[in-house]
Structure formats: C-alpha cells, structure tokens
Design a protein around this motif. Structure first.
Motif, PDB file in Angstrom:
ATOM      1  N   GLN A 158     -15.616   5.903   6.392  1.00 36.66           N
ATOM      2  CA  GLN A 158     -13.975   5.233   6.120  1.00 36.66           C
ATOM      3  C   GLN A 158     -13.163   6.209   5.244  1.00 36.66           C
ATOM      4  OE1 GLN A 158     -14.308   1.275   4.640  1.00 36.66           O
ATOM      5  NE2 GLN A 158     -15.791   0.927   5.999  1.00 36.66           N
ATOM      6  N   ALA A 159     -12.068   6.230   5.999  1.00 32.63           N
ATOM      7  CA  ALA A 159     -10.797   7.126   5.400  1.00 32.63           C
ATOM      8  C   ALA A 159     -10.652   6.765   3.776  1.00 32.63           C
ATOM      9  CB  ALA A 159      -9.588   7.126   6.142  1.00 32.63           C
ATOM     10  N   VAL A 160     -10.501   7.876   2.936  1.00 33.09           N
ATOM     11  CA  VAL A 160     -10.187   7.570   1.585  1.00 33.09           C
ATOM     12  C   VAL A 160      -9.091   7.944   1.309  1.00 33.09           C
ATOM     13  CG1 VAL A 160     -11.086   8.075  -0.580  1.00 33.09           C
ATOM     14  CG2 VAL A 160     -12.802   7.726   1.107  1.00 33.09           C
ATOM     15  N   ASP A 161      -8.464   9.382   1.795  1.00 30.48           N
ATOM     16  CA  ASP A 161      -7.430   9.755   1.574  1.00 30.48           C
ATOM     17  C   ASP A 161      -7.261  11.125   2.477  1.00 30.48           C
ATOM     18  OD1 ASP A 161      -4.925  10.192   0.056  1.00 30.48           O
ATOM     19  OD2 ASP A 161      -5.550   9.706  -1.729  1.00 30.48           O
ATOM     20  N   THR A 162      -6.019  11.751   1.995  1.00 27.67           N
ATOM     21  CA  THR A 162      -6.007  13.302   2.667  1.00 27.67           C
ATOM     22  C   THR A 162      -6.053  14.251   1.788  1.00 27.67           C
ATOM     23  OG1 THR A 162      -3.633  12.934   2.590  1.00 27.67           O
ATOM     24  CG2 THR A 162      -4.638  12.071   4.482  1.00 27.67           C
ATOM     25  N   ARG A 215      -5.007   0.275  -1.248  1.00 23.62           N
ATOM     26  CA  ARG A 215      -4.845   1.340  -0.260  1.00 23.62           C
ATOM     27  C   ARG A 215      -3.737   1.276   0.613  1.00 23.62           C
ATOM     28  NH1 ARG A 215     -10.474   2.734   1.356  1.00 23.62           N
ATOM     29  NH2 ARG A 215      -9.489   4.541   2.557  1.00 23.62           N
ATOM     30  N   ILE A 216      -3.631  -0.087   1.126  1.00 28.23           N
ATOM     31  CA  ILE A 216      -2.662  -0.376   2.279  1.00 28.23           C
ATOM     32  C   ILE A 216      -1.080  -0.279   1.414  1.00 28.23           C
ATOM     33  CG2 ILE A 216      -1.469  -2.233   3.433  1.00 28.23           C
ATOM     34  CD1 ILE A 216      -4.576  -2.823   4.369  1.00 28.23           C
ATOM     35  N   SER A 217      -1.110  -0.743   0.222  1.00 29.59           N
ATOM     36  CA  SER A 217       0.061  -0.617  -0.665  1.00 29.59           C
ATOM     37  C   SER A 217       0.426   0.777  -0.991  1.00 29.59           C
ATOM     38  CB  SER A 217      -0.291  -1.510  -1.812  1.00 29.59           C
ATOM     39  OG  SER A 217       1.123  -1.388  -2.357  1.00 29.59           O
ATOM     40  N   ASP A 218      -0.635   1.645  -1.271  1.00 33.46           N
ATOM     41  CA  ASP A 218      -0.281   3.051  -1.470  1.00 33.46           C
ATOM     42  C   ASP A 218       0.284   3.782  -0.197  1.00 33.46           C
ATOM     43  OD1 ASP A 218      -1.034   2.605  -3.991  1.00 33.46           O
ATOM     44  OD2 ASP A 218      -3.139   3.449  -3.712  1.00 33.46           O
ATOM     45  N   HIS A 219      -0.327   3.653   0.834  1.00 32.27           N
ATOM     46  CA  HIS A 219       0.035   4.117   2.026  1.00 32.27           C
ATOM     47  C   HIS A 219       1.682   3.534   2.322  1.00 32.27           C
ATOM     48  CE1 HIS A 219      -3.240   6.765   2.971  1.00 32.27           C
ATOM     49  NE2 HIS A 219      -3.964   5.968   2.480  1.00 32.27           N
ATOM     50  N   GLU A 220       1.794   2.443   2.239  1.00 25.33           N
ATOM     51  CA  GLU A 220       3.357   1.745   2.579  1.00 25.33           C
ATOM     52  C   GLU A 220       4.165   2.547   1.833  1.00 25.33           C
ATOM     53  OE1 GLU A 220       2.011  -2.472   4.445  1.00 25.33           O
ATOM     54  OE2 GLU A 220       2.178  -2.296   2.194  1.00 25.33           O
ATOM     55  N   ASP A 221       3.846   2.631   0.353  1.00 27.56           N
ATOM     56  CA  ASP A 221       4.840   3.433  -0.476  1.00 27.56           C
ATOM     57  C   ASP A 221       5.190   4.870  -0.006  1.00 27.56           C
ATOM     58  OD1 ASP A 221       4.860   1.149  -2.138  1.00 27.56           O
ATOM     59  OD2 ASP A 221       3.266   1.723  -3.661  1.00 27.56           O
ATOM     60  N   ARG A 222       3.901   5.540   0.364  1.00 24.11           N
ATOM     61  CA  ARG A 222       4.289   6.896   0.854  1.00 24.11           C
ATOM     62  C   ARG A 222       5.147   6.707   2.030  1.00 24.11           C
ATOM     63  NH1 ARG A 222      -2.023   8.874   0.476  1.00 24.11           N
ATOM     64  NH2 ARG A 222      -2.259   8.508  -1.599  1.00 24.11           N
ATOM     65  N   ILE A 223       4.987   5.959   3.009  1.00 22.80           N
ATOM     66  CA  ILE A 223       5.742   5.935   4.146  1.00 22.80           C
ATOM     67  C   ILE A 223       7.210   5.563   3.821  1.00 22.80           C
ATOM     68  CG2 ILE A 223       5.996   4.447   6.298  1.00 22.80           C
ATOM     69  CD1 ILE A 223       3.134   4.155   6.603  1.00 22.80           C
ATOM     70  N   LEU A 251      -2.705   3.928   7.857  1.00 21.28           N
ATOM     71  CA  LEU A 251      -2.130   2.599   7.581  1.00 21.28           C
ATOM     72  C   LEU A 251      -2.653   1.755   8.462  1.00 21.28           C
ATOM     73  CD1 LEU A 251      -0.737   0.837   5.599  1.00 21.28           C
ATOM     74  CD2 LEU A 251       1.368   1.120   7.256  1.00 21.28           C
ATOM     75  N   ALA A 252      -2.592   2.065   9.834  1.00 21.13           N
ATOM     76  CA  ALA A 252      -3.183   1.275  10.978  1.00 21.13           C
ATOM     77  C   ALA A 252      -4.727   1.153  10.787  1.00 21.13           C
ATOM     78  CB  ALA A 252      -2.832   1.948  12.101  1.00 21.13           C
ATOM     79  N   ASP A 253      -5.609   2.433  10.446  1.00 17.11           N
ATOM     80  CA  ASP A 253      -6.926   2.281  10.089  1.00 17.11           C
ATOM     81  C   ASP A 253      -7.350   1.624   9.294  1.00 17.11           C
ATOM     82  OD1 ASP A 253      -9.512   3.073  10.546  1.00 17.11           O
ATOM     83  OD2 ASP A 253      -9.384   4.761   9.045  1.00 17.11           O
ATOM     84  N   LEU A 254      -6.498   1.513   7.961  1.00 14.70           N
ATOM     85  CA  LEU A 254      -6.857   0.630   6.733  1.00 14.70           C
ATOM     86  C   LEU A 254      -6.524  -0.732   7.360  1.00 14.70           C
ATOM     87  CD1 LEU A 254      -5.084   2.709   3.883  1.00 14.70           C
ATOM     88  CD2 LEU A 254      -7.662   2.495   4.374  1.00 14.70           C
ATOM     89  N   LYS A 255      -5.533  -1.270   8.063  1.00 16.41           N
ATOM     90  CA  LYS A 255      -5.440  -2.603   8.225  1.00 16.41           C
ATOM     91  C   LYS A 255      -6.490  -3.137   9.205  1.00 16.41           C
ATOM     92  CE  LYS A 255      -0.399  -2.845   7.252  1.00 16.41           C
ATOM     93  NZ  LYS A 255       1.034  -3.218   8.013  1.00 16.41           N
ATOM     94  N   SER A 256      -6.851  -2.301  10.065  1.00 17.09           N
ATOM     95  CA  SER A 256      -8.017  -2.591  11.106  1.00 17.09           C
ATOM     96  C   SER A 256      -9.170  -2.971  10.180  1.00 17.09           C
ATOM     97  CB  SER A 256      -8.325  -1.704  11.887  1.00 17.09           C
ATOM     98  OG  SER A 256      -8.718  -0.595  11.745  1.00 17.09           O
TER      99      SER A 256
END
Length: 168
Positions: free
Chosen positions: A44-48, A107-115, A157-162
């Motif tokens: 599972q993707a954790v971060d980059t 994590r979704i919230s974090d990625h949405e903030d980054r976007i 983000l799409a991966d986390l949402k799935s």
C-alpha cells in the motif's frame, strides 16, 4: 612571546580541525532532485521519496509510524521506538475497519492539501509569466515540475480513495 606562539598554534589546530570536520558534512542544499519514488508498505502506498544523487530520501515520520513505531526528535536525532501496544498502523494489519478508514481519510486529506498547494503555486507562477515585464527566472521549468508532482499526487489520491472504497 611564547604565549603568542602557543596561542597561534592552538588557533591553527582549531581552525584546521573544524575545516576537516566540515568536509564530512554533506548538504542537499542546491542539489537537483532527480526523481520521486512511491514508498509502499505491505503493498500500500505510504508516501513519496525524493531521489538526489542516486539516494532516496523518504519522510521518516510517515514511514516510521506506518511501520508501527513512535517517532520523535531529540537533540537533532530522530528516534524510532516500538509502540507499547501490539497494533501496527499499516492499513489492514491488526486494525479495525474504522481505524483503517480514519488513517486513510487522514492521508487523503493530506494529499488533497498538497494538490491544492501545488495548484495554487502553478496559478501564481503562470500569472507571473503573463506580466508585461516578465523576466525568465526558471519559472517555466518549475511549473513543469509542479505539474508532474500534481499528476503524481492525484494518482496517489485516487489510489487512497480506492483503498478506502474497498474497506466499505
């Protein structure tokens, strides 16, 4: 006179040893990021992580916590300690569905903030390009990199949402 010579020698030794020590310290300041890589834990993707000079640099706190460690920093040292409880924070490993969903939502919230931050930066730089007295300071290259980063963030983000949808 002997005091001056002794003082001079002591100063020279100090300066030379400090210079030798400084050579061992390497800084990433001014180095170019060669790429990014997705860090996965148990599939599972954790971060980059970023890649500089062939080495990857990953966010220790995110990865340490995902692997089940308490992460702290004391006196310029990063300390990873095993958590006192037996639960591991990697999604799907010893957690209830609610705990997994909470982690994924964070994590979704974090990625949405980054976007959002990347989109804001892109718009700001593109506005600079439209100014009549625009002088190129590398903004076009920065915009291109931000757009690549934005695409990666949207993919994560799409991966986390799935992953979140598969929990429900």
């Amino acid at each position: 006179m002997k005091k001056y010579v002794a003082g001079f020698l002591a100063g020279a030794v100090f300066v030379l040893s400090a210079t030798a020590f400084a050579d061992d310290i390497k800084s990433l300041v001014g180095k170019k990021i060669q790429g990014e890589a997705v860090v996965e834990l148990n599939g599972q993707a954790v971060d980059t992580a970023i890649i500089v000079d062939g080495k990857s640099y990953a966010p220790v706190r995110v990865i340490g916590e995902a692997a089940g460690y308490d992460v702290s920093m004391q006196n310029k040292k990063i300390i990873l300690d095993e958590k006192s409880s037996a639960t591991v924070t990697a999604p799907g490993k010893g957690q209830s569905v609610e705990e997994q969903a909470t982690k994924l939502n964070e994590r979704i919230s974090d990625h949405e903030d980054r976007i959002l931050r990347l989109e804001t930066r892109i718009v700001g730089l593109e506005d600079e390009l439209l100014k009549p007295n625009y002088v190129d300071r590398g903004e076009k290259d920065i915009i291109a990199q931000y757009k690549l980063d934005l695409a990666k963030e949207k993919s994560l983000l799409a991966d986390l949402k799935s992953q979140l949808a598969s929990l429900k």
